[in-house]
Design an enzyme around this catalytic site. Structure first.
Site, PDB file in Angstrom:
ATOM      1  N   GLU A  48       0.820  -1.217   0.000  1.00  0.00           N
ATOM      2  CA  GLU A  48       0.000   0.000   0.000  1.00  0.00           C
ATOM      3  C   GLU A  48       0.852   1.264   0.000  1.00  0.00           C
ATOM      4  OE1 GLU A  48      -0.566  -2.576   2.011  1.00  0.00           O
ATOM      5  OE2 GLU A  48      -2.672  -3.169   1.823  1.00  0.00           O
ATOM      6  N   PHE A  81     -11.774  -6.870  13.599  1.00  0.00           N
ATOM      7  CA  PHE A  81     -10.681  -7.373  12.780  1.00  0.00           C
ATOM      8  C   PHE A  81     -10.321  -6.340  11.706  1.00  0.00           C
ATOM      9  CE2 PHE A  81      -9.214  -9.772   8.988  1.00  0.00           C
ATOM     10  CZ  PHE A  81      -8.001 -10.190   9.517  1.00  0.00           C
ATOM     11  N   GLN A  82      -9.061  -6.073  11.572  1.00  0.00           N
ATOM     12  CA  GLN A  82      -8.534  -5.082  10.627  1.00  0.00           C
ATOM     13  C   GLN A  82      -9.188  -3.710  10.786  1.00  0.00           C
ATOM     14  OE1 GLN A  82      -8.364  -6.849   6.617  1.00  0.00           O
ATOM     15  NE2 GLN A  82      -6.313  -7.599   7.140  1.00  0.00           N
ATOM     16  N   LYS A 140     -17.554  -0.473   5.322  1.00  0.00           N
ATOM     17  CA  LYS A 140     -18.031  -1.490   4.389  1.00  0.00           C
ATOM     18  C   LYS A 140     -19.538  -1.392   4.139  1.00  0.00           C
ATOM     19  CE  LYS A 140     -17.971  -6.310   3.271  1.00  0.00           C
ATOM     20  NZ  LYS A 140     -17.628  -7.667   3.624  1.00  0.00           N
ATOM     21  N   MET A 196      24.466   8.776   3.298  1.00  0.00           N
ATOM     22  CA  MET A 196      24.344  10.098   3.903  1.00  0.00           C
ATOM     23  C   MET A 196      24.553  10.014   5.410  1.00  0.00           C
ATOM     24  SD  MET A 196      24.060  13.230   3.381  1.00  0.00           S
ATOM     25  CE  MET A 196      23.232  13.858   1.917  1.00  0.00           C
TER      26      MET A 196
END
Lengths: 168, 581
Positions: free
Chosen positions: B50, B112-113, B162, B477
């Site tokens: 993602e 969940f999630q 949802k 760096m």
């Protein structure tokens, strides 16, 4: 410098978090914050007491204005205004002290809103100085509980007013 | 017409003119992905992470100037977008990120999630929304695009539970967007624009400092006119590269921590700084109290909070869109009878002197590849016409120093947040936005490993992105700072095991090339440019000892630069001398 800032916001969930998050995220401090609906239920008003030099206060007002849900910001430092705060204070003076404590409350135009065998609860309204003076005088009378609302402020007649309509 | 939430979302995206979406499916966005399955006019590019999706949308936005769009699932899908969103936020890039959310009935249950992504992204989005009622969906999408792309652009997140995407309602397209509390100011104040013009007329040693705002506002033409009319030398911030032609005689290159000697000296000695679409961040100003001490400051920006955020005094602030404000200033200036050539003669001669005294340089070596040489070669071979993305660190600075950007939207780099792993997915987004362009990602061996999984995305979409890995086996760096300021104690910057990037590329079905000697560099780049149907990894084995110079140590004033060994004797920098910012 202490500033009283009024923020007119959309009355939506999460707006308070946006404002308080802005202060914490940028290291600005909040001394007191009060929130309530305005006459228009779609709009809330927040009164924030904060401290900072001119550069910080300028950033605070600009950053507040930048939030999408903020409709208007007023720094009362620049505006003639009236400020008030309410305090509820519960004291438990000794029997001998009770008359004196009540007299003091009366002088400050305090109202006794609850009374029991051992305690009084006094409601007092005023500006910061008055409240501080009163609290100082109550200290000898055994303060048991103390709550304050945080300040609210309103502009005096004839100066820039906080409109609930959007001014574009 | 009654439509499902998912259908409404997709219909709104189409009406907003979206052609490409970057995304990754998951449980609570199944309804949306199901609609996208049959959708012909919207292409979903499946990334492999993602974070990659958001960076790709960001790269797409930077190249095209349109909002980039990403759709991901709830919980980990949503939290994985945070770095990408914060990157876009710092660099003012318009994005609309749609995250799925658990059904409204479960919000707050630790389902969940479930993640409170609206809470998590509140400080790193321009605005965000949780759509609780399907009737608000179309309006919310419309507002999201409006907010993302107007004023100072930025990422906007829409959290879509949802049950909202699965529900249905009458679809009403809001023709007009009006948000009473959001009215960005595009027109500059007339009096202030006049003041700004007066400052330019009065100044004897002016410098234009151009930032990302010039590119966002599409004001390169006006900027060039201003510089040429007033004969004003121009320096760019990292974000401003490409906003003014790097090959122009008046260009001094980048300023700041790794800016050119000329740009930093010019700023420090100027009597007027005209900051255009910049925010005077710490990498540019160095120690603020010693920044451009003798200069008056004109600051043009669309975001009022940028003005006087870091600098204490700004003589002429102008809030407005850079293009409009520059047009206004130009109008005032054209009335001036000033003989610019004569007035600026001494100052421009001084600028030329600084330029020739200490140009950007490095010592070429016949045996070992110098990383700067690779960037120079890429510049030479692409004739400066490629789109260059970078990762973060030394690779980024060398890409900024040794490639001259003549056109806006050809330089993509994570300037504000400094996100390693940005460049490769951004290059993928850029290539999709501009299929005909030559797109490079100039990377380090550390950064490329942060989103290396996107090789699959590039391979499957046949994207000929060219990844030039300046492989020094170090987090260069950070190692440079350790060498200069931490007594050469290389704590955890040696990457020891670096994968064989040629084999990695080939394992994914991409092309892999390697250059180990300076004479291999050009053939490898030319070979890579011939590949048109898949990505290429070019593994340049470079000198690990190279450092980015000049360097202004953190907390120093920007004229307190350290240079490489060649010109000055290497000076051990005593960090106790510094007030570290």
């Amino acid at each position: 410098m202490k500033h009283t800032i009024s923020v007119l916001v959309e009355n939506k969930f999460g707006v308070l978090a946006r404002i308080s998050g802005l202060f914490s995220g940028r290291g600005f401090n909040i001394e007191s914050l009060s929130v309530g609906e305005t006459i228009d239920p779609q709009i809330s008003i927040m009164t924030i007491i904060t401290r900072g030099d001119d550069q910080i206060i300028e950033q605070i007002t600009k950053q507040l204005n930048k939030l999408i849900d903020v409709i208007k910001v007023i720094d009362f430092m620049e505006v003639e205004h009236v400020e008030r705060e309410m305090v509820l204070i519960k004291i438990a003076p000794s029997k001998n002290d009770r008359p004196e404590a009540l007299r003091t409350a009366e002088i400050f135009r305090g109202r006794i809103v609850d009374s029991g065998h051992k305690t009084f609860t006094i409601e007092i309204t005023g500006d910061e100085k008055k409240i501080e003076a009163f609290v100082e005088l109550m200290k000898p009378y055994n303060i048991i509980e103390f709550v304050r609302t945080g300040k609210v402020a309103i502009a005096r007649e004839g100066v820039k007013k906080i409109s609930i309509k959007n001014d574009q | 017409m009654k439509m499902s939430g998912a259908e409404i979302l997709v219909e709104c995206l189409k009406r907003e003119g979206v052609k490409h979406i970057f995304g990754y499916p998951g449980g609570v966005v199944l309804n949306i992905f199901d609609i996208l399955y049959d959708e012909k006019s919207l292409e979903l590019i499946l990334t492999r992470h993602e974070q990659g999706a958001v960076h790709a949308a960001d790269g797409y936005a930077r190249v095209s100037g349109k909002a980039g769009v990403a759709i991901v699932t709830s919980g980990p899908g949503a939290t994985n977008t945070v770095t990408g969103i914060a990157t876009a936020y710092m660099d003012s890039i318009p994005l609309v990120v749609v995250t799925g959310q658990v059904p409204t009935s479960l919000i707050g249950n630790d389902a969940f999630q479930e993640a409170d992504i609206v809470g998590i992204t509140r400080p790193c989005t321009k605005h965000n929304f949780l759509v609780k009622d399907i009737n608000d969906l179309a309006k919310t999408v419309r507002e999201a695009f409006h907010i993302a792309t107007t004023g100072r652009p930025g990422p906007v997140l829409i959290d879509l539970p949802k049950d909202v995407s699965a529900g249905s309602c009458e679809f009403i397209w809001p023709e007009e967007v009006k948000i009473r509390s959001y009215n960005p100011k595009y027109e500059g104040n007339k009096w202030q624009m006049k003041q700004a013009a007066d400052e330019i007329v009065k100044a004897r040693k002016p410098v234009i400092m151009a930032g990302g705002g010039v590119i966002i506002s599409d004001a390169s033409k006006e900027l060039k006119q201003l510089a040429e009319l007033g004969k004003i030398p121009v320096t760019m911030t990292l974000m401003g590269l490409g906003g003014f032609p790097g090959t122009h005689k008046l260009s001094m290159g980048m300023l700041g921590m790794h800016g050119t000697y000329c740009a930093n000296m010019a700023v420090q000695n100027a009597d007027l700084i005209i900051g255009i679409g910049v925010r005077f961040d710490d990498r540019v100003t160095g120690r603020t109290k010693d920044f451009a001490k003798g200069a008056r400051i004109v600051h043009i920006d669309i975001d009022p909070t940028s003005i006087k955020k870091t600098l204490e005094k700004v003589e002429v602030p102008v809030v407005g869109d850079v293009k409009n404000v520059l047009t206004g200033i130009l109008k005032n200036l054209k009335e001036s009878k000033e003989q610019w050539g004569a007035v600026r003669k001494a100052w421009l001669a001084q600028i030329e002197k600084w330029k020739s005294e200490k140009p950007l340089e490095y010592e070429h070596d016949a045996k070992i590849i110098k990383p700067q040489f690779v960037v120079e070669k890429i510049y030479e071979i692409t004739k400066g016409e490629a789109v260059i993305c970078t990762e973060v660190g030394q690779n980024q600075m060398w890409a900024a120093q040794f490639y001259k950007y003549d056109k806006p939207r050809t330089w993509l780099s994570s300037g504000g947040l400094g996100t390693m792993g940005y460049g490769f997915p951004a290059a993928i987004g850029a290539q999709i936005a501009k299929p005909g362009a030559t797109v490079f990602d100039i990377a380090g061996d550390g950064s490329i490993q942060m989103n290396i999984q996107e090789l699959a995305t590039a391979v499957i979409n046949k994207l000929p992105v060219k990844v030039a890995i300046l492989n020094n086996r170090y987090l260069g760096m950070v190692r440079q700072w350790q060498e200069l300021f931490f007594n050469e104690r290389y704590s955890h910057t040696n990457l020891d095991v670096v994968p064989d990037f040629v084999m990695v590329a080939e394992a994914y079905g991409a092309a892999g090339l390697r250059a180990e000697k300076p004479e291999d560099v050009e053939p490898v780049i030319r070979e890579a440019l011939k590949i048109k149907n898949r990505p290429v990894f070019m593994d340049f084995v470079v000198d690990w000892k190279e450092k980015v110079y000049p360097m202004v140590p953190a907390g120093a004033a920007i004229n307190e630069m350290i240079f490489g060994e060649k010109k000055d004797k290497k000076r051990k920098f005593d960090s106790s001398e510094l007030k570290i910012a």
